[in-house]
Enzyme design. Structure first.
Site, PDB file in Angstrom:
ATOM      1  N   ARG A   1       0.826  -1.208   0.000  1.00 36.99           N
ATOM      2  CA  ARG A   1       0.000   0.000   0.000  1.00 36.99           C
ATOM      3  C   ARG A   1       0.857   1.254   0.000  1.00 36.99           C
ATOM      4  NH1 ARG A   1      -4.043  -1.241   4.736  1.00 36.99           N
ATOM      5  NH2 ARG A   1      -2.062  -2.082   5.448  1.00 36.99           N
TER       6      ARG A   1
ATOM      7  N   ILE B   1       0.946 -18.062  -1.791  1.00 38.84           N
ATOM      8  CA  ILE B   1       1.092 -18.643  -0.456  1.00 38.84           C
ATOM      9  C   ILE B   1       0.275 -17.797   0.535  1.00 38.84           C
ATOM     10  CG2 ILE B   1       3.263 -19.907  -0.636  1.00 38.84           C
ATOM     11  CD1 ILE B   1       3.896 -16.642   0.650  1.00 38.84           C
TER      12      ILE B   1
ATOM     13  N   ARG C   1      -3.861 -16.439   0.422  1.00 39.42           N
ATOM     14  CA  ARG C   1      -5.185 -17.050   0.560  1.00 39.42           C
ATOM     15  C   ARG C   1      -5.767 -17.253  -0.834  1.00 39.42           C
ATOM     16  NH1 ARG C   1      -3.942 -18.126   5.054  1.00 39.42           N
ATOM     17  NH2 ARG C   1      -4.949 -17.504   6.993  1.00 39.42           N
TER      18      ARG C   1
ATOM     19  N   ASP D   1      -0.504 -22.848  -3.030  1.00 39.50           N
ATOM     20  CA  ASP D   1      -0.701 -23.546  -1.739  1.00 39.50           C
ATOM     21  C   ASP D   1      -2.122 -23.347  -1.234  1.00 39.50           C
ATOM     22  OD1 ASP D   1       0.047 -25.021   0.575  1.00 39.50           O
ATOM     23  OD2 ASP D   1       0.325 -23.153   1.689  1.00 39.50           O
TER      24      ASP D   1
ATOM     25  N   GLU E   1     -11.292 -24.189  -0.555  1.00 35.69           N
ATOM     26  CA  GLU E   1     -10.572 -25.354  -0.003  1.00 35.69           C
ATOM     27  C   GLU E   1     -11.521 -26.254   0.777  1.00 35.69           C
ATOM     28  OE1 GLU E   1      -7.395 -23.667   2.303  1.00 35.69           O
ATOM     29  OE2 GLU E   1      -6.568 -22.637   0.570  1.00 35.69           O
TER      30      GLU E   1
ATOM     31  N   HIS F   1      -2.607 -26.371   1.185  1.00 32.05           N
ATOM     32  CA  HIS F   1      -2.505 -25.317   2.214  1.00 32.05           C
ATOM     33  C   HIS F   1      -1.636 -25.789   3.393  1.00 32.05           C
ATOM     34  CE1 HIS F   1      -4.668 -21.625   4.152  1.00 32.05           C
ATOM     35  NE2 HIS F   1      -3.401 -21.725   4.560  1.00 32.05           N
TER      36      HIS F   1
HETATM   37  O1  LIG Z   1      -2.642 -20.028   6.455  1.00 26.83           O
HETATM   38  C1  LIG Z   1      -2.103 -20.058   7.504  1.00 26.83           C
HETATM   39  C2  LIG Z   1      -1.979 -18.982   8.418  1.00 26.83           C
HETATM   40  O2  LIG Z   1      -2.609 -17.921   8.248  1.00 26.83           O
HETATM   41  O3  LIG Z   1      -1.237 -19.147   9.405  1.00 26.83           O
END
Ligand SMILES: O=CC(=O)O
Length: 313
Positions: free
Chosen positions: A175, A230, A232, A256, A261, A279
């Site tokens: 940002r 990696i 969401r 991941d 999911e 994940h």
């Molecule tokens: O996805 C895993 C976390 O947020 O720790």
């Protein structure tokens, strides 16, 4: 503390579950069939919720628990917790930062190598006996590729440091520009995607970052570009990602996390330029134990009126 009611939102870690059971009055939400009835019956007993990246505490759950004092998440990401609602109601919130940074960053680099060097596909090549009929095709060099990082927080920085060891120039989007960094800042994700070979999503999931990877970004990354997620699943418009991969408009992806999911679009299964993980960014024995201890430590600190170890709210 054995009489303090703690609600665990979903199964997450056996050690954590056993310790919660030993130290508190543990309720396992996933074993309850009539959740409305259960919450009515236990509303005056439950003082803590333990959640994770799958299930946390939404506004409905928070409202149903008038005696709730703390939500302690077995995750660094808090997108499954209504943090604003917690703030409004004076409910404390903790997560598990720092302790999982190395594992998640390690996995990001692993995914880069896996996609570019086709590690999974060439492993399948050997196992299926295809090697006996001919050598595996050439792949793409990782060392020296430009890495673009969305979100230069703890995890983003750890990815950058690791990629630097592979002589990768680092560009980033966040940002605001970070002071005193040798990495190049881009004020938009599309510009960043146009100026990197590998684009890594490492920012928290918020309303602003949902679908931060859209068609425009994917097209800017292009047919030689690789996306690593990696963060969401909902960071990525999965339908757009799928069509780009199928049509060859994107070079590859290491994922991941997914939008829904544990359901992963089956169109991905046949693509050799894609590496799929369930994940597991922080999923090592060592780190999950440390995360569990942090959740337990936060709960105990709270109920002993001591400072929280990793407070968010
Ligand atoms: O996805 C895993 C976390 O947020 O720790």
């Amino acid at each position: 503390m054995e009489s303090i009611g703690v609600l665990m939102a979903c199964p997450m870690n056996t050690y954590l579950e056993q310790e919660l059971e030993r130290r508190f009055n543990l309720f396992k939400f996933w074993t309850v069939s009539d959740k409305t009835q259960f919450l009515k019956a236990q509303q005056n007993n439950i003082r803590a919720v333990v959640g994770n990246a799958t299930a946390g505490a939404d506004a409905e759950l928070i409202d149903a628990l008038p005696k709730l004092e703390i939500v302690s998440s077995f995750s660094v990401g808090l997108d499954k917790v209504d943090v604003a609602k917690c703030k409004e109601k004076g409910v404390r919130v903790t997560n598990t930062p720092d302790v999982l940074t190395d594992d998640v960053a390690d996995l990001a680099i692993g995914l880069m190598l896996a996609v570019l060097r086709r590690l999974c596909e060439s492993d399948r090549y050997v196992r299926s006996g295809k090697w006996k009929k001919g050598d595996y095709k050439l792949t793409t060099k990782f060392t020296g590729k430009t890495v673009g990082i969305i979100g230069l927080g703890r995890i983003g920085m750890a990815v950058a440091k690791r990629a630097e060891a592979f002589s990768c120039p680092i560009n980033y989007y966040s940002r605001t520009e970070k002071p005193n960094l040798k990495y190049k800042y881009y004020p938009s994700v599309v510009e960043l995607a146009s100026n990197c070979h590998i684009l890594v999503v490492a920012c928290p999931l918020t309303e602003e970052t949902r679908h931060i990877i859209n068609r425009e970004v994917i097209d800017a990354l292009g047919p030689k570009g690789v996306l690593i997620n990696i963060g969401r699943g909902p960071h990525v418009d999965e339908r757009e990602l799928l069509s780009a991969l199928v049509e060859g408009r994107l070079g590859g992806a290491g994922l991941d996390v997914f939008e829904n999911e544990p359901h992963v679009p089956e169109e991905l299964f046949g693509l050799e330029n894609v590496v799929l993980m369930p994940h597991v960014g922080s999923g090592t024995v060592e780190t999950r134990k440390t995360m569990a201890d942090l959740v337990l430590g936060n709960l105990e600190a709270h109920f002993l009126n001591k400072p929280l170890l990793t407070p968010v709210v």
